[in-house]
Design an enzyme around this catalytic site. Structure first.
Site, PDB file in Angstrom:
ATOM      1  N   ARG A  82       0.803  -1.228   0.000  1.00  0.00           N
ATOM      2  CA  ARG A  82       0.000   0.000   0.000  1.00  0.00           C
ATOM      3  C   ARG A  82       0.843   1.289   0.000  1.00  0.00           C
ATOM      4  NH1 ARG A  82      -3.311   1.443   3.208  1.00  0.00           N
ATOM      5  NH2 ARG A  82      -4.878   2.034   1.679  1.00  0.00           N
ATOM      6  N   TYR A 136      -0.033   3.300  -3.301  1.00  0.00           N
ATOM      7  CA  TYR A 136      -0.953   4.439  -3.147  1.00  0.00           C
ATOM      8  C   TYR A 136      -0.344   5.580  -2.343  1.00  0.00           C
ATOM      9  CZ  TYR A 136      -4.053   0.361  -3.780  1.00  0.00           C
ATOM     10  OH  TYR A 136      -4.630  -0.785  -4.213  1.00  0.00           O
ATOM     11  N   CYS A 150      14.987  -4.486  -4.006  1.00  0.00           N
ATOM     12  CA  CYS A 150      15.873  -3.623  -4.788  1.00  0.00           C
ATOM     13  C   CYS A 150      15.110  -2.624  -5.636  1.00  0.00           C
ATOM     14  CB  CYS A 150      16.763  -4.496  -5.664  1.00  0.00           C
ATOM     15  SG  CYS A 150      17.525  -5.776  -4.691  1.00  0.00           S
ATOM     16  N   GLU A 151      14.351  -1.762  -5.020  1.00  0.00           N
ATOM     17  CA  GLU A 151      13.717  -0.639  -5.701  1.00  0.00           C
ATOM     18  C   GLU A 151      13.560   0.463  -4.655  1.00  0.00           C
ATOM     19  OE1 GLU A 151      10.014  -1.188  -7.621  1.00  0.00           O
ATOM     20  OE2 GLU A 151      10.372  -3.298  -8.033  1.00  0.00           O
TER      21      GLU A 151
HETATM   22  N1  LLP Z   1     -17.506  -3.913  -2.991  1.00  0.00           N
HETATM   23  C1  LLP Z   1     -16.873  -3.743  -4.163  1.00  0.00           C
HETATM   24  C2  LLP Z   1     -17.592  -3.987  -5.414  1.00  0.00           C
HETATM   25  C3  LLP Z   1     -15.525  -3.338  -4.171  1.00  0.00           C
HETATM   26  O1  LLP Z   1     -14.893  -3.162  -5.331  1.00  0.00           O
HETATM   27  C4  LLP Z   1     -14.848  -3.104  -2.939  1.00  0.00           C
HETATM   28  C5  LLP Z   1     -13.451  -2.699  -2.912  1.00  0.00           C
HETATM   29  C6  LLP Z   1     -15.562  -3.310  -1.750  1.00  0.00           C
HETATM   30  C7  LLP Z   1     -16.895  -3.703  -1.811  1.00  0.00           C
HETATM   31  C8  LLP Z   1     -14.944  -3.120  -0.389  1.00  0.00           C
HETATM   32  O2  LLP Z   1     -14.569  -1.813  -0.168  1.00  0.00           O
HETATM   33  P1  LLP Z   1     -14.003  -1.369   1.251  1.00  0.00           P
HETATM   34  O3  LLP Z   1     -15.157  -1.430   2.225  1.00  0.00           O
HETATM   35  O4  LLP Z   1     -12.915  -2.296   1.627  1.00  0.00           O
HETATM   36  O5  LLP Z   1     -13.529   0.020   1.028  1.00  0.00           O
HETATM   37  N2  LLP Z   1      -6.394  -2.081  -2.515  1.00  0.00           N
HETATM   38  C9  LLP Z   1      -6.970  -0.813  -2.157  1.00  0.00           C
HETATM   39  C10 LLP Z   1      -8.475  -0.871  -1.979  1.00  0.00           C
HETATM   40  C11 LLP Z   1      -9.219  -1.433  -3.166  1.00  0.00           C
HETATM   41  C12 LLP Z   1     -10.710  -1.500  -2.966  1.00  0.00           C
HETATM   42  C13 LLP Z   1     -11.358  -2.201  -4.096  1.00  0.00           C
HETATM   43  N3  LLP Z   1     -12.749  -2.427  -3.961  1.00  0.00           N
HETATM   44  C14 LLP Z   1      -6.258  -0.284  -0.914  1.00  0.00           C
HETATM   45  O6  LLP Z   1      -5.353  -0.936  -0.419  1.00  0.00           O
HETATM   46  O7  LLP Z   1      -6.592   0.789  -0.432  1.00  0.00           O
END
Ligand code: LLP
Length: 421
Positions: free
Chosen positions: A314, A318, A346-347
């Site tokens: 992360r 991000y 190594c980055e």
């Molecule tokens: N429903 C759908 C259709 C989604 O695409 C997602 C997350 C969720 C529910 C759940 O969302 P949450 O409640 O967790 O915000 N890898 C990124 C976050 C990607 C989220 C993708 N979709 C990070 O590390 O911040």
């Protein structure tokens, strides 16, 4: 609130001191707290009480079967986005009827498998997908319950890479086309319309974009009902943000989110589904790592850890912030000095924090990354042939390894040499 607290100067997961786990499983490792998962799940249950509702945990955020079983045991449904996640949920003991299938590119194989094993609903994202699903279901002699995921063109005001509800994003059906595609859906064999779906993004720290989107969905529900569609369910997606620092972040509480949902949908006599991931899993997990070296650079010091970007991507992906704290509590009066906290990959991108004030640490000391439960382990990889790190689940004074660290042989023997070499 979570259950990773200092007791007698030692960071604990519930009643277990983290150095004890580190001594047994080695570092780095992920550690999750059952009490925190439970508490966060129940906050949503409470927030929606009084409405016909189902909390479908977003499996992608943290998908270990032990986590899924813990939440399913509390009554959670599951939201999956791939055949793999669907299978994981089944393996954890979740019935197909409690699984919703989201995702922008479901394959016919995935649809067929879910139809064969039971499904609560497919959240369909395009007319092309609707057509495929109709063909798959009718060939199997089945009926696929569906919602259409609508893109409401609302900016979630979150990180560019995780906003999903603007018209330029790849997700859902433009809200302007919804009436036409709903009409199409009712004409297709093997399809049963049950509701409307929306998900505008993740890590939202303001309720206003949710409310704007949900109001559009409520209006759409009324007009679809007026057109004769039996809209009995809305799926509102996930996205509620969490505090990543203890000091200055105050995202809305699940209760306030729930009150807003009551306000928007309360009069509609409709079942409400939500798909939270991060708020349930995020602060229920930490990543524990060990300091390997301290290094003095030109004008800055580096703290080199045994965890790297492949374990927690992360920050690199991000620019995300994770609080990093020593496992042995530093005395309050101690001088904090800015250091760059990095991994061994190594980055230069393998940097967790730049110029982060930290108490003095030495090689061998343990540190914990907070708020690492969601999108931590699930996004890890074996980059640099670094084994995926173990996952440990704590329950009061017990803990269990819920995913062991693979051996180097297991990793390396997955490669197959072609016969010409
Ligand atoms: N429903 C759908 C259709 C989604 O695409 C997602 C997350 C969720 C529910 C759940 O969302 P949450 O409640 O967790 O915000 N890898 C990124 C976050 C990607 C989220 C993708 N979709 C990070 O590390 O911040």
């Amino acid at each position: 609130m979570d259950h990773f607290l200092y007791r007698d100067g030692i960071l604990h997961a519930e009643d277990v001191p983290l150095p004890e786990i580190a001594a047994e499983v080695g570092t780095p490792f992920y550690c999750y707290s059952t009490a925190t998962l439970t508490r966060h799940y129940r906050l949503f249950e409470e927030a929606l009480s009084g409405l016909d509702h189902m909390v479908c945990y977003s499996v992608k955020s943290l998908s270990n079967q032990a986590i899924l079983r813990t939440l399913a045991g509390l009554g959670a449904g599951m939201d999956v986005v791939s055949g793999g996640e669907y299978r994981r949920a089944l393996a954890a003991g979740v019935r197909g009827e409690k699984i919703v299938f989201s995702g922008v590119g479901k394959t016919r194989e995935e649809m067929g498998f879910a139809l064969a094993h039971g499904i609560r609903q497919f959240n369909v994202e395009s007319d092309a997908e609707l057509q495929s699903l109709s063909e798959v279901a009718s060939t199997m002699g089945k009926t696929a319950p569906i919602t259409l995921r609508v893109n409401p063109d609302v900016d979630a005001k979150t990180h560019e890479k995780i906003a999903t509800g603007r018209k330029e994003d790849k997700f859902g059906i433009p809200i302007s086309r919804a009436p036409e595609i709903y009409a199409q859906a009712t004409r297709l064999p093997g399809i049963e319309v049950v509701g409307v779906d929306v998900h505008i993004g993740s890590q939202l720290t303001d309720l206003a974009p949710f409310e704007a989107a949900f109001t559009k969905i409520a209006d759409l529900t009324r007009s679809l009902r007026a057109d004769g569609h039996d809209i009995r369910r809305v799926d509102l997606g996930g996205g509620l943000g969490i505090p990543y620092t203890t000091s200055n972040e105050t995202p809305p509480l699940p209760l306030d989110y729930g009150a807003m949902i009551h306000r928007v949908f309360g009069g509609l006599d409709i079942e409400v589904e939500i798909e939270p991931g991060r708020l349930i899993a995020g602060n229920a997990g930490i990543l524990v790592a060990q300091v390997i070296y301290l290094k003095q650079g030109e004008g800055r010091d580096f703290l080199i850890l045994d965890a790297a970007m492949n374990d927690l991507i992360r920050p690199a992906m991000y620019g995300a912030h994770h609080d990093i704290v020593p496992v042995i509590e530093a005395p309050a009066a101690i001088d904090q000095r800015p250091v760059d906290i990095v991994g061994p990959v190594c980055e230069s991108g393998d940097t967790f924090a730049k110029q982060r004030p930290m108490p003095p640490l030495a090689a061998g000391d343990l540190v914990a990354f907070r708020s690492a439960g969601a999108y931590g382990a699930v996004m890890s990889s074996e980059y640099n042939t670094r084994p995926m790190i173990p996952e440990v689940l704590v329950h009061e004074d017990q803990y269990a390894v819920i995913r062991p660290r693979p051996s180097f042989d297991e990793i390396i023997n997955r490669d197959k040499l072609p016969n010409w070499l």
